[in-house]
Design an enzyme around this catalytic site. Structure first.
Site, PDB file in Angstrom:
ATOM      1  N   LYS A   1      60.482 -30.320   4.299  1.00  0.00           N
ATOM      2  CA  LYS A   1      60.176 -28.971   4.766  1.00  0.00           C
ATOM      3  C   LYS A   1      61.149 -27.939   4.184  1.00  0.00           C
ATOM      4  O   LYS A   1      60.723 -26.921   3.639  1.00  0.00           O
ATOM      5  CB  LYS A   1      60.204 -28.922   6.305  1.00  0.00           C
ATOM      6  CG  LYS A   1      59.146 -29.815   6.949  1.00  0.00           C
ATOM      7  CD  LYS A   1      59.145 -29.711   8.456  1.00  0.00           C
ATOM      8  CE  LYS A   1      60.416 -30.215   9.118  1.00  0.00           C
ATOM      9  NZ  LYS A   1      60.692 -31.642   8.828  1.00  0.00           N
ATOM     10  N   THR A   2      62.438 -28.203   4.317  1.00  0.00           N
ATOM     11  CA  THR A   2      63.421 -27.267   3.780  1.00  0.00           C
ATOM     12  C   THR A   2      63.257 -27.138   2.265  1.00  0.00           C
ATOM     13  O   THR A   2      63.308 -26.040   1.711  1.00  0.00           O
ATOM     14  CB  THR A   2      64.850 -27.747   4.130  1.00  0.00           C
ATOM     15  OG1 THR A   2      64.957 -27.824   5.555  1.00  0.00           O
ATOM     16  CG2 THR A   2      65.905 -26.798   3.600  1.00  0.00           C
TER      17      THR A   2
ATOM     18  N   ASP B   1      64.219 -22.535  10.462  1.00  0.00           N
ATOM     19  CA  ASP B   1      64.123 -23.969  10.700  1.00  0.00           C
ATOM     20  C   ASP B   1      64.046 -24.209  12.212  1.00  0.00           C
ATOM     21  O   ASP B   1      64.534 -23.378  12.993  1.00  0.00           O
ATOM     22  CB  ASP B   1      65.380 -24.647  10.125  1.00  0.00           C
ATOM     23  CG  ASP B   1      65.105 -26.090   9.706  1.00  0.00           C
ATOM     24  OD1 ASP B   1      63.995 -26.585   9.972  1.00  0.00           O
ATOM     25  OD2 ASP B   1      66.006 -26.707   9.118  1.00  0.00           O
TER      26      ASP B   1
ATOM     27  N   THR C   1      59.497 -29.733  13.688  1.00  0.00           N
ATOM     28  CA  THR C   1      59.208 -31.150  13.864  1.00  0.00           C
ATOM     29  C   THR C   1      58.295 -31.333  15.087  1.00  0.00           C
ATOM     30  O   THR C   1      57.858 -32.439  15.370  1.00  0.00           O
ATOM     31  CB  THR C   1      60.510 -31.944  14.111  1.00  0.00           C
ATOM     32  OG1 THR C   1      61.265 -31.250  15.105  1.00  0.00           O
ATOM     33  CG2 THR C   1      61.335 -32.023  12.847  1.00  0.00           C
TER      34      THR C   1
ATOM     35  N   ARG D   1      64.249 -38.476   2.733  1.00  0.00           N
ATOM     36  CA  ARG D   1      65.683 -38.392   3.039  1.00  0.00           C
ATOM     37  C   ARG D   1      66.294 -39.787   3.162  1.00  0.00           C
ATOM     38  O   ARG D   1      67.409 -40.035   2.702  1.00  0.00           O
ATOM     39  CB  ARG D   1      65.940 -37.589   4.318  1.00  0.00           C
ATOM     40  CG  ARG D   1      67.422 -37.572   4.703  1.00  0.00           C
ATOM     41  CD  ARG D   1      67.759 -36.644   5.850  1.00  0.00           C
ATOM     42  NE  ARG D   1      67.625 -35.257   5.477  1.00  0.00           N
ATOM     43  CZ  ARG D   1      66.887 -34.374   6.140  1.00  0.00           C
ATOM     44  NH1 ARG D   1      66.229 -34.753   7.213  1.00  0.00           N
ATOM     45  NH2 ARG D   1      66.812 -33.140   5.735  1.00  0.00           N
TER      46      ARG D   1
END
Ligand SMILES: Nc1ncnc2c1ncn2[C@@H]1O[C@H](COP(=O)(O)OP(=O)(O)O)[C@@H](O)[C@H]1O
Ligand SMILES: [Mg+2]
Length: 353
Positions: free
Chosen positions: A81-82, A126, A175, A234
């Site tokens: 997302k980031t 975020d 999320t 990640r």
């Protein structure tokens, strides 16, 4: 700003942060995530449908020469997302301002960010589902009317001065899409849902990251890593860094599949990406509760963890991968779980196939 954001994201995730297979950033990972982040949409691996949608969206905005509509990025931690938010700003050639729901404590904090935005700028929020209520309301208006009411003075003499904002683009990441109030959700012109990555996409991602890190990795090794990464970039990048440690210490010219297996076994991560806690949970259901059903509190007590940790950290992956199911009477181990532990369910055990 970056630090603030990640502090916010990490808050309350301590338990989870200790795990190698945690999907939230751990330790100084926000910094190392940075070096592995693709900067253009082309470099973003996988999620083909989402990429095509986003490409069209950006092309249209560029052709019309206006900032694009607001974008919501929804999905579990660690899926990009980031990264996508940074890519959007980069592709549009505009600056990006970064903040997060937890970093904004008062509506005034958001008002001051909004009133300092430049035309076309991207505002990345975020964990947008964690914005305080009053800030949320301010945000709707700013997103829709490009206006913010700035409060002047206090008490009965306070008044609000409407301030017109230049057009800008909000990119929200969450999320927990379900926790966003629907009026806020409705302000986004495009919502992208990120999904867990299939093994072949993770392999590509791992190969790309290995090249960035200057680590010679053969195809079989990338495949071994992909299997253990829980569908999450990640985690894939984190496991890759541990494999790099191994390669450095053993002075390897190329990393071979056996190296991956050995290096990750050291961290107690097995072939399916299950770690010590996941295995303890499955073991408890199977050996202590005869396959289940068992309530989460009993299960957590048996493995010496908080129920919440078991529920939010282990279960989603175990359920998704078909190792356990949730029934109204409790958790039940599947046949796959028994097989994975090398055990055979006795007649009458609660195993589901
Ligand atoms: N599709 C992708 N292609 C390449 N790298 C990715 C992709 N998705 C995520 N990553 C990498 O994984 C790490 C975590 O991604 P990030 O965008 O921070 O996830 P999120 O914000 O959803 O938690 C970063 O290093 C990022 O570069
Ligand atoms: Mg993020």
């Amino acid at each position: 700003m970056m630090d603030e954001m990640y502090d916010g994201v990490n808050a309350g995730a301590n338990e989870e942060s200790l795990r190698m297979v945690s999907s939230s950033p751990v330790g100084n990972e926000p910094v190392s995530d940075e070096e592995l982040r693709p900067h253009v949409l082309d470099g973003f691996i996988g999620q083909p449908l989402l990429k095509a949608q986003l490409q069209l969206f950006l092309d249209a905005a560029r052709k019309r020469d206006v900032p694009p509509d607001h974008i919501l990025l929804a999905g579990p931690p660690g899926l990009g997302k980031t990264t996508l938010a940074m890519i959007v700003a980069n592709e549009l050639g505009v600056p990006i301002r970064v903040t997060s729901g937890p970093a904004i404590q008062h509506a005034g904090d958001l008002a001051s960010i909004l009133s300092s935005l430049e035309a076309g700028e991207v505002l990345f929020i975020d964990e947008i589902h964690r914005l305080p209520r009053a800030a949320e309301e301010l945000l709707y208006i700013a997103m829709e009317d490009f206006r913010v009411d700035v409060m002047v003075g206090k008490g009965p003499g306070a008044s609000s001065i409407p301030l017109t904002l230049p057009r800008f683009t909000v990119i929200g990441a969450t999320t927990r899409e379900g926790m966003l109030p629907s009026p806020l959700r409705a302000r986004f012109g495009f919502t992208a849902h990120l999904d867990f990555y299939p093994h072949d996409e993770l392999e590509k991602l791992i190969t790309r990251s290995a090249a960035v890190l200057g680590l010679p990795l053969d195809d079989g090794s990338a495949a071994q890593l992909a299997r253990r990464s829980r569908g999450t970039p990640r985690i894939a990048n984190r496991l890759l860094r541990r494999v790099r440690d191994w390669a450095v210490v053993h002075e390897l010219d190329t990393v071979e599949p056996d190296d991956v297996v050995e290096a990750l076994a050291l961290y107690q991560i097995d072939t399916e990406g299950l770690d010590r806690l996941d295995i303890a949970v499955l073991n408890a259901i199977v050996t202590n509760f005869n396959g289940g059903p068992v309530g989460v509190n009993n299960l957590a007590a048996m493995v010496g963890e908080e129920s919440e940790t078991v529920e939010t950290v282990c279960e989603p992956y175990l359920v998704r991968e078909g190792f356990m199911v949730r029934t109204p009477r409790g958790r039940v181990a599947t046949r796959k779980a028994w097989d994975h532990l090398g055990l055979t369910p006795p007649d009458g055990a609660g195993a589901l196939s």
